[in-house]
Every structure is written in C-alpha cells, then in structure tokens.
Design an enzyme around this catalytic site. Structure first.
Site, PDB file in Angstrom:
ATOM      1  N   GLN A 207      55.315  35.426  36.790  1.00  0.00           N
ATOM      2  CA  GLN A 207      55.161  36.098  38.303  1.00  0.00           C
ATOM      3  C   GLN A 207      56.561  36.812  38.675  1.00  0.00           C
ATOM      4  O   GLN A 207      58.054  36.222  38.165  1.00  0.00           O
ATOM      5  CB  GLN A 207      55.407  34.742  39.285  1.00  0.00           C
ATOM      6  CG  GLN A 207      53.658  33.805  38.567  1.00  0.00           C
ATOM      7  CD  GLN A 207      53.185  34.647  39.676  1.00  0.00           C
ATOM      8  OE1 GLN A 207      52.611  34.842  40.507  1.00  0.00           O
ATOM      9  NE2 GLN A 207      51.994  33.558  38.863  1.00  0.00           N
ATOM     10  N   TYR A 233      43.858  31.453  31.436  1.00  0.00           N
ATOM     11  CA  TYR A 233      45.001  32.927  31.408  1.00  0.00           C
ATOM     12  C   TYR A 233      46.361  32.547  31.977  1.00  0.00           C
ATOM     13  O   TYR A 233      47.107  32.594  33.277  1.00  0.00           O
ATOM     14  CB  TYR A 233      44.417  33.544  32.634  1.00  0.00           C
ATOM     15  CG  TYR A 233      42.750  34.296  33.034  1.00  0.00           C
ATOM     16  CD1 TYR A 233      42.550  35.320  32.170  1.00  0.00           C
ATOM     17  CD2 TYR A 233      41.855  34.095  33.382  1.00  0.00           C
ATOM     18  CE1 TYR A 233      41.212  36.075  32.102  1.00  0.00           C
ATOM     19  CE2 TYR A 233      40.724  34.034  33.760  1.00  0.00           C
ATOM     20  CZ  TYR A 233      40.642  35.303  32.789  1.00  0.00           C
ATOM     21  OH  TYR A 233      39.183  35.931  32.397  1.00  0.00           O
ATOM     22  N   GLU A 254      45.211  31.176  26.554  1.00  0.00           N
ATOM     23  CA  GLU A 254      46.110  33.229  26.994  1.00  0.00           C
ATOM     24  C   GLU A 254      46.088  33.975  25.790  1.00  0.00           C
ATOM     25  O   GLU A 254      46.518  33.432  24.360  1.00  0.00           O
ATOM     26  CB  GLU A 254      47.533  32.614  27.368  1.00  0.00           C
ATOM     27  CG  GLU A 254      48.224  33.416  26.701  1.00  0.00           C
ATOM     28  CD  GLU A 254      47.914  34.648  28.725  1.00  0.00           C
ATOM     29  OE1 GLU A 254      47.882  34.526  29.466  1.00  0.00           O
ATOM     30  OE2 GLU A 254      48.206  35.895  28.027  1.00  0.00           O
ATOM     31  N   ASP A 299      43.301  32.801  35.957  1.00  0.00           N
ATOM     32  CA  ASP A 299      44.368  33.100  36.925  1.00  0.00           C
ATOM     33  C   ASP A 299      43.970  34.384  36.505  1.00  0.00           C
ATOM     34  O   ASP A 299      44.849  35.265  35.877  1.00  0.00           O
ATOM     35  CB  ASP A 299      45.834  32.653  37.511  1.00  0.00           C
ATOM     36  CG  ASP A 299      46.690  33.530  37.912  1.00  0.00           C
ATOM     37  OD1 ASP A 299      46.397  34.468  38.757  1.00  0.00           O
ATOM     38  OD2 ASP A 299      48.065  33.723  37.631  1.00  0.00           O
ATOM     39  N   CYS A 326      44.875  38.075  41.653  1.00  0.00           N
ATOM     40  CA  CYS A 326      45.509  39.648  42.417  1.00  0.00           C
ATOM     41  C   CYS A 326      44.993  40.941  42.840  1.00  0.00           C
ATOM     42  O   CYS A 326      45.721  41.372  43.100  1.00  0.00           O
ATOM     43  CB  CYS A 326      47.059  39.831  41.593  1.00  0.00           C
ATOM     44  SG  CYS A 326      46.564  40.084  39.611  1.00  0.00           S
TER      45      CYS A 326
END
Ligand SMILES: C[S@@+](CC[C@H](N)C(=O)[O-])C[C@H]1O[C@@H](n2cnc3c(N)ncnc32)[C@H](O)[C@@H]1O
Length: 369
Positions: A207, A233, A254, A299, A326
């Site tokens: 992040q 994710y 992931e 995410d 996002c």
C-alpha cells in the site's frame, strides 16, 4: 483550432471536468463544477471532444492555487486546483454517479475517510529523464524531472534531492518515514502498521499511504465474521496479519509467489493456508470445495473480479464478502452482478488514500441473503 466557451457540470472519474455543447460531451482537465471556461478543442471524436483549458471566465469558489510547481506538467496529480474538502465532495459525486450507472445502485450519503493531504505517499515509481528523475507527463512517456513532490513523505524527497539513485530507467521506492528501500536492490522493506512491523518486497505490491492504513484494517476487522476467513488477492498478508483472535482459520491466495516468506513472517502464529497462484487457478483446481467459509475478503487490482471469481463467490457458501477496491468502476460492475445473485450491499465507505489525485479506494460489505 476551435475555441469555445463552456459551463462545467461535473467531474468524471478521470478527474476531468465535463460540460456539454450542442449535446456533445467536452472533457476539460483542471476545470471545476459550475465554472464557465474558455477551452480549445484538441481532439474531436465522434462522441466527445477533449479540450485544453485556456481561460477561467467564472471561477468556482472552491478553486485554489496548486501547491506544486510541476502541477501543470506532471501526470501525478489532477485535483490540486481545488481545496481538500471540495475534493472529497467531488469524489463522493463521482462514486454515486458510477454506482448509479454501472451498478444500478443508488448510494445514500456515505462516510469518506479522510487522509492528510500532503506528505502522505510512501511508495512511488520514478523514471529516469535526461539529467534527473521524475514522473511521467499525463498520457505521455515523457519524463517530467522533479526535485520535490509535496505528496511524498519527506524521506523520499531527500532521496530525490540527494541524487544517489541507481542507474535504472525505472526506480520503485518505498519509505516507512525513517528508512527508504529500493525495489530490485533491497530484498525486503518494512513498515510499522498499528502495533506490528509488516515486511514486504519493496519491488512488489504494498500500500502507498500507510498513514490511513490502520483505518482500513479497522474497517475490515469491524465487519469480518468468523471463525473461517478467506483473504483473496492477499499480497503479503496485510489483512490476515491483523484479523481478530476470534478468526481461527485463514485461506489466503495471491498470484505473486514471492510473497510466501513475507506472509509467513507477517502472519506468524496464525492458522493460515497459503495458495501461491492466481485465484482463477485456485478455483479451477477445486481447492475451495474443501472449505467452509464465513467471510471472504477480496482486494483485487484495478480490473476487479474476473468472471471466474464472481461465479465462485456466487456458488461458495459464505455469509459475507468484504470488497476493497482501487477502481470504483469495476467494483460497481462486480457488485451489480453479485447483487443479482443473492448478495446485498449492507455497508459502503470510501477512504482517501490518494488526496490531490482522482484515485479513490472503496470499501463494501455484502451479505448473502
Ligand atoms: C490491490 S493488491 C492487494 C494486496 C493486499 N490485499 C494488500 O492490501 O497489501 C492486489 C493483489 O492481487 C494480486 N493479484 C492480481 N491478480 C491476481 C489474481 N488473478 N489472482 C490472485 N492474486 C492476484 C496482486 O499481485 C496484488 O498483490
């Protein structure tokens, strides 16, 4: 070269102002709602015109002087010309518009969690120019060389000024505010989040605004129901690392298999099963069929959930999905689909991870009914 006068109705997700002339949409960067502006049409397309702002005839009361000397040329920011409170109002309008159009959802007023609006950015990608480093010009490969960026934490500005950067065309940098780490050179980076040091590869995903991160983690923990959770994710296991003690088992997936040692370290002591593969492969292998799950955290990157992942969410028996996004456009598309298949959006908030830019981070909770 056509020069016209136009009134701006609203701001769209790219950050551009939108006005109409003879029914045709005109996109004007750096214009604000209710402003009357003089523009030059620089691209004449069938459905819309792209314009360059020449003159502000009637300025918005919320207009302000940009804080950065590179604002007009650097592609990094596009909201500095308006005060922070108005940036939040604009972002709320953008979100409501997107959810109305793409999600067929009328969002009531919702919380927008604010961040400090300068010196917040911990992670950047810089590009080499002829004599220094900088960011790309908007919609261009040209490098705008800089010696300071007001959005960055001070440590990154020191790094830029010191000119001690590696001889690469692209430099990925992270600073936790005390140290800096260079992607491809340093094998690990760390940042103190809440009460923990979180470890990651500075060249991989992490992040970019760690000052607001505790608020996102708090939200996840407020809405997670247990005892069995999937962290999809998952990156380096950031959310898994902070899940409450009541969560007894975690399945994490992931794509970037390099995260394995970081997940192990960040989630030390938790009962976590990690699958280093794409979610699509995880689903194809039928691994999930062995799991009973209470909450699934997703995410995804900007492109949102693939058809396979949406189908998986529709068919797995799970009480709650926590969706962190996002890109509100793909999030609204995904939520519309999940809504049509038994899920109901019970909570929605935004977090301003990227002040002075058009980017928006959203948080949604969906319950299976
Ligand atoms: C927005 S990041 C979130 C990471 C993590 N939740 C965090 O907050 O640190 C998205 C992550 O999804 C991973 N990813 C992208 N596509 C994927 C896929 N198809 N399957 C699994 N992971 C994927 C990326 O490598 C990246 O780490």
């Amino acid at each position: 070269m056509t020069i016209i006068k136009i009134k701006i109705d609203k701001i769209i997700s790219s950050g551009d102002g939108l006005g109409f002339l003879d029914g045709k949409a005109h996109f004007v960067p750096q214009a604000l709602p209710n402003e009357i502006v003089e523009v030059q049409v620089i691209e004449n397309k069938k459905g819309f015109n792209r314009c360059k702002l020449l003159n502000i005839i009637k300025a918005s009361e919320f207009r302000t002087e940009p804080i950065c000397k590179y604002y007009n040329i650097c592609g990094g920011c596009n909201m500095q010309h308006t005060i922070y409170n108005n940036q939040i109002t604009i972002k709320k309008d953008i979100i409501q518009d997107i959810f109305r159009r793409n999600g067929k959802i009328e969002l009531e007023d919702f919380e927008f969690v604010e961040s400090k609006d300068i010196n917040y950015r911990n992670r950047i990608q810089l590009h080499r120019g002829n004599s220094g480093i900088g960011f790309k010009r908007r919609q261009s490969n040209e490098v705008v060389e800089i010696n300071n960026c007001p959005l960055l934490v001070e440590k990154l500005n020191h790094f830029i000024l010191n000119k001690s950067y590696p001889n690469e065309n692209k430099i990925t940098l992270f600073s936790n505010g005390i140290n800096h780490f260079i992607g491809g050179k340093d094998s690990e980076a760390h940042a103190k989040i809440l009460n923990k040091d979180i470890y990651f590869n500075p060249g991989g995903f992490f992040q970019s605004n760690i000052s607001i991160l505790p608020k996102l983690i708090d939200l996840v923990n407020r809405y997670v129901v247990g005892p069995r959770v999937m962290d999809l994710y998952c990156g380096v296991g950031l959310f898994s690392a902070f899940l409450p003690e009541s969560i007894q088992s975690i399945v994490a997936v992931e794509l970037d298999s390099r995260v394995k040692p970081f997940i192990d370290r960040n989630t030390n002591g938790r009962n976590i099963t990690f699958f280093p593969m794409s979610l699509e492969e995880y689903i194809l292998r039928g691994e999930h069929e062995k799991s009973i799950i209470d909450t699934i955290i997703v995410d995804p990157p900007r492109k949102g959930l693939s058809d396979e992942v949406r189908n998986f969410l529709k068919h797995i028996s799970c009480k709650r999905v926590i969706y962190i996004s996002c890109d509100p456009t793909t999030m609204a598309r995904d939520i519309k689909d999940l809504n049509e298949h038994g899920y109901k959006l019970i909570e929605f908030k935004c977090l301003d991870f990227y002040p002075n830019t058009n980017h928006i981070e959203s948080f949604g909770v969906l319950d299976f009914e």
